[in-house]
Write a protein that holds these residues in place. Structure first.
Motif, mmCIF file in Angstrom:
data_model
loop_
_atom_site.group_PDB
_atom_site.id
_atom_site.type_symbol
_atom_site.label_atom_id
_atom_site.label_comp_id
_atom_site.label_asym_id
_atom_site.label_seq_id
_atom_site.Cartn_x
_atom_site.Cartn_y
_atom_site.Cartn_z
ATOM 1 N N PRO A 88 0.827 -1.202 0.000
ATOM 2 C CA PRO A 88 0.000 0.000 0.000
ATOM 3 C C PRO A 88 0.862 1.253 0.000
ATOM 4 N N ARG A 89 0.271 2.358 -0.460
ATOM 5 C CA ARG A 89 0.959 3.633 -0.354
ATOM 6 C C ARG A 89 0.633 4.253 0.994
ATOM 7 N N PRO A 90 1.627 4.691 1.722
ATOM 8 C CA PRO A 90 1.342 5.266 3.034
ATOM 9 C C PRO A 90 0.697 6.626 2.905
ATOM 10 N N PRO A 91 -0.115 6.998 3.863
ATOM 11 C CA PRO A 91 -0.700 8.336 3.821
ATOM 12 C C PRO A 91 0.358 9.387 4.035
ATOM 13 N N TYR A 92 0.122 10.554 3.453
ATOM 14 C CA TYR A 92 1.126 11.599 3.595
ATOM 15 C C TYR A 92 0.581 12.768 4.375
ATOM 16 N N GLY A 93 -0.191 13.569 3.790
ATOM 17 C CA GLY A 93 -0.688 14.732 4.498
ATOM 18 C C GLY A 93 -1.903 15.284 3.813
ATOM 19 N N ARG A 153 -5.031 11.744 -1.284
ATOM 20 C CA ARG A 153 -5.803 12.943 -1.550
ATOM 21 C C ARG A 153 -7.101 12.895 -0.748
ATOM 22 N N VAL A 154 -7.408 13.995 -0.107
ATOM 23 C CA VAL A 154 -8.693 14.101 0.582
ATOM 24 C C VAL A 154 -9.498 15.264 0.021
ATOM 25 N N ALA A 166 -5.932 5.006 -5.780
ATOM 26 C CA ALA A 166 -5.199 5.674 -4.703
ATOM 27 C C ALA A 166 -5.963 5.584 -3.389
ATOM 28 N N SER A 167 -7.281 5.717 -3.445
ATOM 29 C CA SER A 167 -8.073 5.613 -2.215
ATOM 30 C C SER A 167 -7.990 4.217 -1.621
ATOM 31 N N THR A 168 -8.024 3.203 -2.474
ATOM 32 C CA THR A 168 -7.933 1.828 -1.987
ATOM 33 C C THR A 168 -6.568 1.553 -1.354
ATOM 34 N N ASP A 417 -12.124 9.452 -0.244
ATOM 35 C CA ASP A 417 -13.312 9.585 -1.088
ATOM 36 C C ASP A 417 -13.868 8.242 -1.522
ATOM 37 N N GLY A 418 -13.007 7.258 -1.702
ATOM 38 C CA GLY A 418 -13.493 5.945 -2.082
ATOM 39 C C GLY A 418 -14.304 5.299 -0.975
ATOM 40 N N LYS A 419 -13.809 5.351 0.268
ATOM 41 C CA LYS A 419 -14.546 4.785 1.396
ATOM 42 C C LYS A 419 -15.829 5.562 1.658
#
Length: 910
Positions: A88-93, A153-154, A166-168, A417-419
């Motif tokens: 997975p890609r880690p969350p950033y900011g 991205r949020v 990206a959301s997944t 956004d996906g969730k």
């Protein structure tokens, strides 16, 4: 020799020393020959593979062996639990993106800029690193590798699409980090994380039921205020004022309030009724117009409400030879001369927009608190006015807005956004559940009509949400009958076998009516609604429609009733009848007269429904279409009833006594329900959902077969006349980037057939330098915006090879953060050695940080060969939820296809 050059020489000397230290440390850390090299040594070419690396004969290999062959029990991929998602890609900011405008740019705060990433390493490489330890250097480089792949991205630009992939990946990394915690609070956090969805859908169900209760009580009272008011409790409707009776002393008509002998009672009531319709309709339109939103002319979106007469202005496109037809400045000036596009987020039902939003489209404010409040109040007024519209469709928009606002309670959904769209799918189903009192029908509605991504866990949560809403509505008792259904009909008499043919004909009639309604609405919208005066003043159209409705509806009882009550009367069986033959239960002699009354009501109601659809008030089409079909079905039922009574001795009708009650042979209400469902199917193309809703309204298992048969025939008939449903037509007309995952087109083309030749304005070439002037990037970004590709991106090429891609919204956001755009060079390469030694960078670390665009770059965009079949391309967009696909020819970049820029190009090869 300049000072900067001497500093670079010192940096190179120290690099040699550090590289030697890193190499010695790596040899100490390596535990086996199969362990991969340290990620800190990526500046040097990797050593060639030795034979021992791939020789498995020296290892005891089983199905449980580690992929990396770690024999010293060090951490390897095999140590990751099976339940943890991979890579997975880690969350950033958290960052916010800019709003799209055509003539001016918005400046952004610098508080959300990235820190301690690749640009910080570049500062260390260009500055004095004598005080930097090896651990700090290694940590900085590791942080850089993480930041390159960070994509949490949020916030997305208006009229763009979310990145489902990206959301997944972001959520997968969050779940992995959560499950790696083995302490007590970690287990509590994991449990609470799993319970958030259930808590959230329960809250949404309760809140939706409360809003539905408020709307039902308020609109029923206002509806009756057109005729009078309750003297004991002015806020009560006539039904609750008189405790279910039609007439009582506590209900006072306006003719009695005025009390003048010079005024006729009927005339006074007629004037009060017409004035009430007009006032309530204009008040609803006034609230709806408060949600006016102006869309820049560069975006090829015509309208975001149910206006089939909107004119579509497509964006500028290149010619086939690759040269624009006019200059960049001329194209920009041409767009500025176009009138801005305007939409009203509270108008219409909103089902089409909710459907597109759930597919990943971004509409800021459409599901916000302001729209929710205005649409709720406007819906009360519009339904109470008595115009031919319903509240069931807007319930979907209202409940989805409630779900969107409720998601802000938990970061798990507010920042993904996906969730969030999984919760919105449950919210949309909840709207149908409270509208019809059909929780199972609501679940099927979300599955069949609006949801784009609907996994099994979302199905169960959606069912729980609908049950919570149904239980809450049962407790509130909005109809005063201790029932949650919109109306309840019970059929005691079973249908006869010979009625299968009339049921099939009734279903076909409903399909024809639904398809003709779509065509008639489009013709009316493209003729009357395009009149300049009507187009400029939408409230004038509402005034005219309300006036016509009031003048025609007062004199016909079937038009004067609310649509829900009228549908209930049409579907009800004939339990009682009078010798005079009045009403919908006539004797054999009075059936022709009843047919004439129903025919007049049908013609007027159908016409009113056509001209009402698309006006600027909250309005649904579900129940009005069912009412139109119910009127036609009731006529068919009475015709069959008359035929059965006249030929009772033919033996086709079983035991049928012509002298008995009118409903002893044929039940016309069943035909009304079959035609109501068939007409709604012709308009919306719902099938299984409607069959279940009709079953939940009637509770009759014996009549599920006639309902289902009529819906099937209606679907086939409507598809033959009008291929698109009313909401599909709106989606296509507005050019939404929507690809229906429930449709499988047949393609005869390849990806290269829809790929335009790459122009210089559509990619970034870093073959000579990874530092690109910001002014050049701005020109490319405006070029994409000018051509309507606000959801596309710019490919990053190195000698023709695709090395990355920066999305257009991300590029605009990054450019808007720059203070001096004309004199800034932007770093566009995620590789360290391309940036080391550049002497064009500023000495200010803050300036370097803002000019480092690597955090916005997608280093691994999905790419397909130019000869890929279109079936593969379609599956990638639909199943993976991609925003764009890069096209390669012999390993070289050959173009880009995005979801927003080419939604129809994917279907041209069908």
């Amino acid at each position: 020799m300049s000072k900067s050059f001497m500093s670079y020489r010192s940096v190179d000397d120290r690099d040699d020393t550090d590289d030697a230290d890193l190499e010695r440390q790596e040899r100490q850390d390596t535990v086996s020959s199969a362990t991969p090299t340290s990620p800190t040594a990526t500046f040097r070419p990797l050593r060639a593979n030795r034979a021992s690396d791939i020789d498995l004969a020296h290892h005891n290999v089983t199905e449980r062996s580690s992929l990396l062959g770690n024999t010293h029990h060090a951490h390897s991929y095999a140590s990751v639990p099976a339940t943890v998602p991979g890579t997975p890609r880690p969350p950033y900011g958290v960052r916010q993106s800019s709003q799209l405008v055509t003539s001016t740019r918005l400046r952004h705060s610098r508080q959300g800029s990235f820190g301690h990433n690749f640009s910080q390493r570049l500062v260390n490489a260009l500055g004095d690193r004598s005080g930097t330890t090896r651990g700090d250097s290694t940590q900085a480089m590791q942080a850089s590798k993480i930041s390159v792949f960070a994509d949490d991205r949020v916030w997305y630009n208006q009229f763009t699409s979310i990145d489902w992939t990206a959301s997944t990946i972001s959520d997968a990394y969050r779940v992995k980090a959560l499950r790696n915690r083995k302490d007590f609070w970690g287990r509590v956090s994991a449990w609470f994380d799993g319970a958030q969805a259930w808590l959230l859908v329960a809250i949404i169900g309760v809140l939706t039921a409360l809003v539905a209760y408020f709307v039902n009580m308020a609109e029923s009272t206002l509806y009756d205020w057109k005729e009078g008011y309750c003297t004991k409790r002015w806020y009560k409707s006539r039904k609750f004022c008189c405790d279910g009776a039609s007439i009582c002393e506590d209900w006072l008509h306006w003719s009695r309030v005025i009390g003048s002998d010079r005024l006729d009672t009927v005339t006074t009531q007629f004037a009060a009724f017409v004035v009430g319709v007009i006032v309530l309709a204009l008040a609803s339109c006034f609230l709806t117009l408060m949600t006016k939103t102006v869309v820049p002319s560069a975006i090829s979106i015509a309208t975001l409400d149910e206006n089939l007469g909107a004119e579509v202005h497509h964006a500028v496109h290149d010619e086939d030879d690759g040269k624009p037809d006019t200059t960049h400045e001329a194209q920009f000036d041409d767009l500025q001369l176009r009138p801005p596009m305007v939409y009203y987020s509270a108008a219409g039902s909103g089902v089409a927009e909710v459907k597109v939003i759930l597919s990943g489209f971004v509409l800021h404010g459409y599901l916000g608190a302001r729209t929710l409040v205005i649409k709720t109040l406007g819906l009360i007024l519009s339904v109470a006015s008595g115009m031919s519209l319903g509240k069931e469709g807007p319930y979907v928009h209202i409940s989805t807005a409630i779900g969107n606002i409720a998601c802000r309670m938990f970061d798990k959904y507010s920042k993904n956004d996906g969730k969030r769209r999984e919760i919105l799918s449950a919210s949309a189903a909840c709207g149908v559940a409270v509208a019809f009192g059909a929780p199972i029908g609501g679940v099927l509605f979300s599955l069949e009509e609006v949801s784009y991504y609907f996994p099994s866990k979302t199905l169960f949560r959606t069912f729980f949400c609908c049950i919570a809403a149904a239980l809450s509505l049962k407790f509130l008792n909005p109809y005063g009958t201790n029932k949650i259904v919109l109306f309840e009909v019970r059929y005691v008499l079973d249908w006869k076998f010979f009625e299968l043919v009339p049921f099939i004909l009734t279903g076909a009639l409903g399909g024809v009516l639904g398809a003709l309604f779509i065509k008639a609405s489009r013709i009316w919208a493209r003729t009357f609604r395009r009149i300049s005066f009507i187009k400029k003043y939408p409230m004038l159209e509402v005034l005219l429609v309300a006036l016509v409705t009031g003048l025609l509806s007062f004199w016909n009882r079937y038009l004067k009733l609310p649509v829900a009550e009228l549908l209930f009367e049409l579907a009800s069986p004939c339990d009682t009848f009078t010798e005079s033959g009045d009403g919908l239960c006539p004797t054999k002699e009075h059936i022709p007269e009843t047919l004439k009354v129903l025919l007049v009501a049908f013609v007027i109601k159908a016409g009113l429904t056509v001209i009402t659809f698309g006006i600027k008030v909250p309005a649904g089409i579900y129940v009005p279409s069912m009412v139109v079909g119910g009127l036609a079905g009731r006529m068919v039922g009475h015709a069959v009833q008359l035929f059965a009574l006249r030929f009772a001795d033919a033996g086709l009708f079983g035991h049928c006594d012509p002298s008995g009650p009118p409903g002893s042979c044929v039940v016309p209400g069943v035909y009304a329900m079959v035609a109501a469902g068939a007409t709604m199917t012709g308009v919306t193309r719902l099938t299984v959902t409607l069959a279940v809703i009709l079953f939940e309204l009637t509770g009759s298992l014996e009549h599920v077969l006639p309902f289902s048969l009529g819906i099937l025939v209606a679907k086939w008939t409507a598809d033959a006349i009008e291929p698109l449903s009313i909401y599909d037509l709106l989606t296509d007309m507005n050019s939404y980037p929507f690809l229906d995952n429930k449709v499988r087109p047949v393609f005869t083309s390849e990806l290269g057939d829809i790929t335009a030749r790459p122009r210089e304005q559509r990619f970034i070439d870093i073959s000579e330098s990874a530092l690109v002037p910001a002014s050049e990037l701005r020109e490319k970004q405006q070029y994409l915006q000018l051509h309507g590709e606000i959801d596309g991106g710019l490919a990053i090429l190195n000698h023709g090879v695709l090395v990355g891609l920066i999305p257009a919204p991300d590029l605009e956001f990054a450019l808007d953060k720059l203070d001096d755009e004309d004199n800034t060079l932007c770093l566009m390469s995620p590789l360290v050695d391309w940036a080391a030694g550049r002497e064009h960078m500023s000495d200010s670390s803050e300036a370097i940080e803002n000019s480092d665009f690597t955090p916005y770059i997608d280093p691994a965009p999905v790419a397909l060969d130019i000869h890929s079949p279109m079936d593969l391309v379609y599956e990638c967009f639909v199943k993976l939820g991609l925003r764009y696909v890069c096209v390669l020819r012999d390993g070289k970049y050959a173009g880009l296809v995005s979801r927003a820029s080419s939604p129809f190009a994917l279907l041209n090869g069908c």
